[in-house]
Write a protein that holds these residues in place. Structure first.
Motif, mmCIF file in Angstrom:
data_model
loop_
_atom_site.group_PDB
_atom_site.id
_atom_site.type_symbol
_atom_site.label_atom_id
_atom_site.label_comp_id
_atom_site.label_asym_id
_atom_site.label_seq_id
_atom_site.Cartn_x
_atom_site.Cartn_y
_atom_site.Cartn_z
ATOM 1 N N ALA A 149 0.804 -1.218 0.000
ATOM 2 C CA ALA A 149 0.000 0.000 0.000
ATOM 3 C C ALA A 149 0.837 1.266 0.000
ATOM 4 O O ALA A 149 0.451 2.265 -0.620
ATOM 5 N N LEU A 150 1.984 1.240 0.691
ATOM 6 C CA LEU A 150 2.768 2.461 0.848
ATOM 7 C C LEU A 150 4.163 2.370 0.248
ATOM 8 O O LEU A 150 4.919 3.346 0.285
ATOM 9 N N GLY A 151 4.516 1.190 -0.262
ATOM 10 C CA GLY A 151 5.837 1.033 -0.847
ATOM 11 C C GLY A 151 6.961 0.989 0.164
ATOM 12 O O GLY A 151 8.122 1.230 -0.187
ATOM 13 N N LEU A 152 6.663 0.653 1.414
ATOM 14 C CA LEU A 152 7.687 0.614 2.457
ATOM 15 C C LEU A 152 8.393 -0.739 2.470
ATOM 16 O O LEU A 152 7.828 -1.750 2.042
ATOM 17 N N PRO A 153 9.613 -0.803 2.983
ATOM 18 C CA PRO A 153 10.283 -2.101 3.134
ATOM 19 C C PRO A 153 9.475 -3.026 4.035
ATOM 20 O O PRO A 153 8.785 -2.577 4.961
ATOM 21 N N THR A 154 9.565 -4.329 3.802
ATOM 22 C CA THR A 154 8.726 -5.275 4.538
ATOM 23 C C THR A 154 9.041 -5.323 6.027
ATOM 24 O O THR A 154 8.199 -5.741 6.822
ATOM 25 N N TRP A 155 10.242 -4.887 6.424
ATOM 26 C CA TRP A 155 10.571 -4.944 7.848
ATOM 27 C C TRP A 155 9.839 -3.857 8.646
ATOM 28 O O TRP A 155 9.725 -3.959 9.883
ATOM 29 N N VAL A 156 9.355 -2.825 7.976
ATOM 30 C CA VAL A 156 8.700 -1.721 8.690
ATOM 31 C C VAL A 156 7.420 -2.201 9.376
ATOM 32 O O VAL A 156 7.127 -1.792 10.506
ATOM 33 N N GLY A 157 6.660 -3.065 8.717
ATOM 34 C CA GLY A 157 5.402 -3.538 9.297
ATOM 35 C C GLY A 157 5.583 -4.259 10.619
ATOM 36 O O GLY A 157 5.013 -3.858 11.647
ATOM 37 N N PRO A 158 6.375 -5.356 10.651
ATOM 38 C CA PRO A 158 6.585 -6.048 11.933
ATOM 39 C C PRO A 158 7.187 -5.152 13.002
ATOM 40 O O PRO A 158 6.754 -5.178 14.164
ATOM 41 N N ALA A 159 8.178 -4.341 12.626
ATOM 42 C CA ALA A 159 8.825 -3.477 13.614
ATOM 43 C C ALA A 159 7.859 -2.425 14.140
ATOM 44 O O ALA A 159 7.814 -2.154 15.352
ATOM 45 N N GLY A 160 7.059 -1.836 13.248
ATOM 46 C CA GLY A 160 6.120 -0.798 13.676
ATOM 47 C C GLY A 160 5.016 -1.334 14.560
ATOM 48 O O GLY A 160 4.723 -0.766 15.620
ATOM 49 N N SER A 163 6.395 -2.372 17.992
ATOM 50 C CA SER A 163 6.738 -1.230 18.846
ATOM 51 C C SER A 163 5.499 -0.600 19.461
ATOM 52 O O SER A 163 5.469 -0.296 20.671
ATOM 53 N N ILE A 164 4.466 -0.389 18.668
ATOM 54 C CA ILE A 164 3.242 0.240 19.170
ATOM 55 C C ILE A 164 2.560 -0.662 20.199
ATOM 56 O O ILE A 164 2.078 -0.206 21.248
ATOM 57 N N VAL A 165 2.513 -1.958 19.897
ATOM 58 C CA VAL A 165 1.896 -2.901 20.840
ATOM 59 C C VAL A 165 2.652 -2.897 22.161
ATOM 60 O O VAL A 165 2.045 -2.887 23.246
ATOM 61 N N LEU A 166 3.979 -2.894 22.099
ATOM 62 C CA LEU A 166 4.771 -2.893 23.330
ATOM 63 C C LEU A 166 4.502 -1.649 24.173
ATOM 64 O O LEU A 166 4.393 -1.735 25.398
ATOM 65 N N VAL A 167 4.393 -0.494 23.536
ATOM 66 C CA VAL A 167 4.130 0.736 24.287
ATOM 67 C C VAL A 167 2.811 0.635 25.033
ATOM 68 O O VAL A 167 2.721 0.959 26.232
ATOM 69 N N ASN A 168 1.764 0.185 24.352
ATOM 70 C CA ASN A 168 0.451 0.112 24.990
ATOM 71 C C ASN A 168 0.382 -0.978 26.054
ATOM 72 O O ASN A 168 -0.166 -0.768 27.142
ATOM 73 N N VAL A 169 0.921 -2.149 25.744
ATOM 74 C CA VAL A 169 0.803 -3.277 26.668
ATOM 75 C C VAL A 169 1.642 -3.054 27.918
ATOM 76 O O VAL A 169 1.177 -3.280 29.045
ATOM 77 N N THR A 170 2.885 -2.620 27.750
ATOM 78 C CA THR A 170 3.722 -2.395 28.927
ATOM 79 C C THR A 170 3.315 -1.145 29.689
ATOM 80 O O THR A 170 3.530 -1.043 30.891
#
Length: 512
Positions: A149-160, A163-170
Motif C-alpha cells: 500500500a505504501l511502498g515501504l520495506p517489509t521490515w517496517v510492518g513487523p517493527a512498527g 513497537s506500538i503494541v509494546l508501548v500500549n501493553v507495557t
C-alpha cells in the motif's frame, strides 16, 4: 510520496496517534497486577463486547476472508460463519463458568481445577505456542500490507506493529488495550463498510459488468465462476469442509487472547451478555468481506491466479473507483488493516505476557524474583519481540492459512480441557496432561509440515493443512480414557471448584 500513496500514509499515521492517545488513558488508570492483566474485572458488557470484537477481527478477517472468497468462492463463507459461531458455543458452555473460576489465565484455571503444577506448565507452553503461531502471520501481514500500500520495506510492518503494541501493553496493560480495541472495532467496521458501499454503487451503476463488458478476456473461467462446494472435490474436499468447521467452531474457546477477555467482566452474567453482544457485532462485520470477494471476481480475479488474494481489500477500491476517490478509499482500508494488526496483536501479547509473567519471568530473572507488574512487563517484551524477529526473516505463508492452524491447535488442546474441566467431574490431572500433549503435538506437527514443507500432496497434505477433524477427537479421547484409568475418589477441592463454576454470583453460598 506520490499522490496515490499519501491517503494511506495519513490513515496509518492517524491510527497510530489515536491508538497511542487512547492507550495513554489506561496508563493513568493502571496500577496493580489486576489492572494490567484483567482490568480489575470491571469492564462493562458493551465495552467488553466491542473490545473482544476489535481484538478478534484480525487481519485474517479484514484481509484474508475476502481473499479466500475471491480464490475459492462461496465455500469459504465457512470461515466467517465458523469464526462467529465459535462464540455461540462459548455462550452456551464456557463464558459464565470461566469467569466464575476467578482465574487470570488458562494455566490458572487448569491448576485451580486439577491442582496440578504439571498441567499448569503444559498449559503455559501451549498458550505461548498458540500466541506466537497467531502473532507470526500478523507481523508478516503487516509488512506485506505496508509494502503493497505504501511502498515501504517489509521490515517496517513487523517493527512498527511490535513497537506500538509494546508501548500500549507495557504502559497500561489490559486497561489500555480494552479502550483501544473497543475503538478499533468501530473503526475497522467503518473502514470496510464505506468503501464497500461506494463500490457497490459503482458496480450497480455500470450495469453489473462481467469480464466481457470490461473488455477483459484473459480472466480464468474457473475464477470468474462462483465455485462449487468443496465437497465437489470428493472425499478430500468433504474432509476439508468439516475440519474447517470443527476448527473454527471449537477453536475460539481455546484461543488465549479470547479467553482472557472473559476474566475482565465483573461476573458470569455480564460475561454471557458480553458474548451475546459479540455475536451481534461479529455478524454485522462479517456481512462485508463477501462483498469484496464477489466484486473481486468481477474487477480483480487475476489476483487469485497471482497468489495475491490477501491484497484484494487493499487494491480493489482503486480498480473500481478511479482517481482521487479511489485513493481516499484505499487510504481508509489501509488504515483499517493496520488497526486490525494492532488490535489482535495487542490481545495476544497480553495473553502470552500474562503467562510468561506468572510462570517464567515472574519466578526468577537474573537471580532474583520480580514483582507482578515488573514480571508482566518483561513477559510482554518477550511475547512480542520473539515472533516479530521470526517474522522479519520468514516469508509469509498467508494470514488466513496460519491463523487457521492456530485455531486448530487451540481447538485440539484447550477446547477439550475447558469443556471437560467445566462439565465432567472425573477429569484427572493425568488425563488432562495426556490429552493436552496429544492435541498439542499432533496439531503442532501438522502446522510445521504445512508451513515449512511446501507441496505436500495427497491425503498427507490434506490432513496436515486442516488437522482439527482428527486431532480434536484424538485429544479428547485420550483425555477421557486416561482420566477413567487414573480415576481416584473425588478430592474436596474438585467439589468446591465445580460448585463455584456453576453457581450464579447472586446466590450467597456462605448464608446457605
Amino acid at each position: 510520496m506520490t499522490a496515490a500513496v499519501w491517503p494511506g500514509a495519513v490513515g496509518v499515521a492517524l491510527v497510530v496517534v489515536t491508538t497511542l492517545g487512547i492507550g495513554s488513558l489506561g496508563l493513568r488508570l493502571s496500577r496493580t497486577t489486576s489492572d494490567f492483566m484483567v482490568a480489575s474485572r470491571s469492564v462493562p458488557a458493551f465495552t467488553n463486547a466491542a473490545a473482544i470484537s476489535g481484538e478478534y477481527l484480525s487481519a485474517a478477517s479484514f484481509l484474508g476472508a475476502a481473499g479466500l472468497l475471491l480464490t475459492f468462492g462461496a465455500d469459504m463463507l465457512w470461515y466467517p460463519v465458523g469464526w462467529t459461531a465459535g462464540y455461540l458455543v462459548m455462550l452456551a458452555l464456557v463464558a459464565a463458568p470461566l469467569r466464575r473460576s476467578g482465574a487470570y489465565t488458562l494455566p490458572d484455571f487448569a491448576e485451580a481445577r486439577l491442582d496440578s503444577a504439571q498441567v499448569r506448565t503444559i498449559c503455559s507452553v501451549l498458550v505461548v505456542a498458540i500466541g506466537w503461531l497467531y502473532l507470526l502471520p500478523l507481523f508478516q501481514g503487516a509488512g506485506v500490507t505496508l509494502g503493497a500500500a505504501l511502498g515501504l520495506p517489509t521490515w517496517v510492518g513487523p517493527a512498527g506493529v511490535a513497537s506500538i503494541v509494546l508501548v500500549n501493553v507495557t504502559g497500561g496493560g489490559m486497561r489500555s488495550i480494552t479502550l483501544v480495541q473497543a475503538f478499533q472495532y468501530w473503526f475497522k467496521l467503518t473502514a470496510l463498510l464505506v468503501p464497500a458501499m461506494v463500490m457497490l454503487a459503482v458496480w450497480l451503476d455500470d450495469g453489473r459488468p462481467d469480464a466481457a463488458a470490461l473488455g477483459r478476456t484473459d480472466f480464468p473461467t474457473d475464477v470468474l465462476a462462483w465455485s462449487d462446494p468443496l465437497a465437489a472435490g470428493g472425499s478430500q474436499g468433504l474432509y476439508l469442509t468439516y475440519s474447517l468447521i470443527a476448527a473454527t467452531f471449537l477453536g475460539t474457546m481455546g484461543l488465549p487472547h479470547v479467553v482472557v477477555r472473559f476474566y475482565t467482566n465483573p461476573d458470569g452474567r455480564t460475561a454471557r451478555r458480553s458474548t451475546l453482544l459479540v455475536l451481534t457485532l461479529l455478524g454485522l462485520f462479517y456481512l462485508i468481506p463477501p462483498v469484496y470477494g464477489a466484486l473481486g471476481r468481477v474487477y480483480a480475479p487475476e489476483l487469485a491466479a497471482a497468489g495475491e488474494s490477501d491484497l484484494l481489500v487493499l487494491l480493489l477500491p482503486r480498480l473500481v473507483v478511479p482517481g482521487l476517490g479511489g485513493d481516499v478509499l484505499t487510504g481508509l482500508v489501509v488504515a483499517g488493516a493496520f488497526a486490525a494488526f494492532l488490535s489482535t496483536s495487542s490481545g495476544l501479547a497480553i495473553a502470552v505476557a500474562g503467562v510468561l509473567g506468572q510462570d517464567v519471568t515472574g519466578r526468577t530473572w537474573a537471580g532474583r524474583r520480580l514483582g507482578g507488574v515488573a514480571a508482566f512487563r518483561l513477559g510482554s517484551v518477550i511475547a512480542v519481540v520473539v515472533p516479530a524477529a521470526v517474522a522479519l526473516g520468514e516469508p509469509s505463508a498467508g494470514v488466513a492459512t496460519t491463523v487457521g492452524l492456530a485455531f486448530a491447535m487451540a481447538a485440539s488442546t484447550f477446547a477439550p480441557l475447558l469443556l471437560l474441566g467445566i462439565w465432567w467431574r472425573p477429569l484427572t490431572p493425568a488425563g488432562a496432561a495426556a490429552g493436552l500433549v496429544t492435541g498439542g503435538v499432533g496439531s503442532g506437527l501438522a502446522a510445521l509440515v504445512t508451513l515449512y514443507l511446501d507441496g505436500t500432496a495427497g491425503w498427507v497434505g490434506v490432513l496436515t493443512a486442516r488437522p482439527a477433524l482428527w486431532s480434536i477427537p484424538l485429544a479428547t479421547a485420550v483425555m477421557v480414557v486416561v482420566s477413567l484409568l487414573t480415576r481416584q475418589p473425588e478430592a474436596p477441592h474438585v467439589r468446591r471448584f465445580m460448585v463455584r463454576l456453576h453457581t450464579p454470583e447472586a446466590l450467597d453460598l456462605d448464608r446457605g
